[in-house]
Design a protein around this motif. Structure first.
Motif, PDB file in Angstrom:
ATOM      1  N   ALA A   1      -4.771   1.627  11.349  1.00 12.20           N
ATOM      2  CA  ALA A   1      -3.859   0.859  10.500  1.00 12.20           C
ATOM      3  C   ALA A   1      -3.870   1.403   9.068  1.00 12.20           C
ATOM      4  O   ALA A   1      -2.817   1.500   8.422  1.00 12.20           O
ATOM      5  N   TYR A   2      -5.050   1.768   8.583  1.00 15.79           N
ATOM      6  CA  TYR A   2      -5.154   2.337   7.237  1.00 15.79           C
ATOM      7  C   TYR A   2      -4.378   3.650   7.148  1.00 15.79           C
ATOM      8  O   TYR A   2      -3.636   3.892   6.195  1.00 15.79           O
ATOM      9  N   LEU A   3      -4.556   4.499   8.153  1.00 15.47           N
ATOM     10  CA  LEU A   3      -3.816   5.762   8.192  1.00 15.47           C
ATOM     11  C   LEU A   3      -2.313   5.512   8.233  1.00 15.47           C
ATOM     12  O   LEU A   3      -1.541   6.190   7.539  1.00 15.47           O
ATOM     13  N   ALA A   4      -1.879   4.537   9.029  1.00 10.26           N
ATOM     14  CA  ALA A   4      -0.444   4.212   9.100  1.00 10.26           C
ATOM     15  C   ALA A   4       0.070   3.759   7.742  1.00 10.26           C
ATOM     16  O   ALA A   4       1.171   4.155   7.317  1.00 10.26           O
ATOM     17  N   GLY A   5      -0.719   2.967   7.032  1.00 12.45           N
ATOM     18  CA  GLY A   5      -0.330   2.543   5.688  1.00 12.45           C
ATOM     19  C   GLY A   5      -0.240   3.707   4.718  1.00 12.45           C
ATOM     20  O   GLY A   5       0.672   3.769   3.885  1.00 12.45           O
ATOM     21  N   THR A   6      -1.178   4.629   4.822  1.00 12.81           N
ATOM     22  CA  THR A   6      -1.148   5.831   3.972  1.00 12.81           C
ATOM     23  C   THR A   6       0.123   6.634   4.240  1.00 12.81           C
ATOM     24  O   THR A   6       0.793   7.084   3.305  1.00 12.81           O
ATOM     25  N   LEU A   7       0.463   6.809   5.509  1.00  8.39           N
ATOM     26  CA  LEU A   7       1.693   7.522   5.868  1.00  8.39           C
ATOM     27  C   LEU A   7       2.905   6.821   5.277  1.00  8.39           C
ATOM     28  O   LEU A   7       3.800   7.466   4.716  1.00  8.39           O
ATOM     29  N   GLN A   8       2.945   5.500   5.429  1.00 14.18           N
ATOM     30  CA  GLN A   8       4.067   4.711   4.897  1.00 14.18           C
ATOM     31  C   GLN A   8       4.194   4.916   3.389  1.00 14.18           C
ATOM     32  O   GLN A   8       5.303   5.090   2.880  1.00 14.18           O
ATOM     33  N   ASN A   9       3.068   4.903   2.683  1.00 17.15           N
ATOM     34  CA  ASN A   9       3.092   5.104   1.227  1.00 17.15           C
ATOM     35  C   ASN A   9       3.607   6.484   0.841  1.00 17.15           C
ATOM     36  O   ASN A   9       4.113   6.667  -0.268  1.00 17.15           O
ATOM     37  N   LEU A  10       3.471   7.451   1.744  1.00 24.26           N
ATOM     38  CA  LEU A  10       3.956   8.811   1.495  1.00 24.26           C
ATOM     39  C   LEU A  10       5.387   8.999   2.001  1.00 24.26           C
ATOM     40  O   LEU A  10       5.904  10.119   2.007  1.00 24.26           O
TER      41      LEU A  10
END
Length: 151
Positions: free
Chosen positions: A34-43
């Motif tokens: 989930a953290y990785l998905a959020g990081t992707l979303q922020n990028l």
């Protein structure tokens, strides 16, 4: 044309350093994904799915036209590594491997790759990460030098 458009679907795979099974705990693994998905979303790289097993992760995402593959992965790995180290003493020595694999996915294969990533636990009852990574590289015509691919 006044507008710039792109749809580049990317399949990324990378492991923990030396494939140490830091992600055995399902709750930690789910939170990391989930953290990785959020990081992707922020990028601005829309995540399709993030999943993996105890020693590696797969990401399927839409690559933003504003970022390079290398920058995407650098941010994803560095931010998530820092986050993991904050999760407690057992994760203090967490590191991702230095490299990664990034492969383009045609629109007609997105669902197939998605299903492949969903079934990681089942898949890895039979196949190691190294075997999987070799097969991915071979499928995509990427030659690897075994001396430098594993850390």
């Amino acid at each position: 044309m006044p507008q710039s458009l792109a749809r580049i679907v990317l399949h990324v795979a990378f492991s923990t350093k030396n494939r140490v099974p830091f992600l055995k705990d399902q709750q930690t693994r789910t939170r990391l994904h989930a953290y990785l998905a959020g990081t992707l979303q922020n990028l601005e790289c829309e995540p399709v799915i993030v999943n993996g097993v105890e020693d590696h992760v797969h990401i399927l995402c839409n690559l933003s036209r504003k970022i390079t593959v290398a920058n995407l992965i650098e941010h994803a790995k560095s931010n998530s590594s820092k986050w993991m180290k904050e999760q407690g003493p057992a994760q203090r020595d967490f590191y991702w491997q230095g490299g990664y694999g990034a492969f383009s996915v045609s629109e007609s294969n997105v669902e197939r790759v998605h299903e492949y990533i969903v079934r990681q636990e089942e898949h890895h009852r039979k196949v190691t990460f190294q075997e999987e990574f070799r097969a991915l590289c071979q499928k995509h015509g990427v030659e690897i030098d075994e001396r430098y691919v594993w850390d």
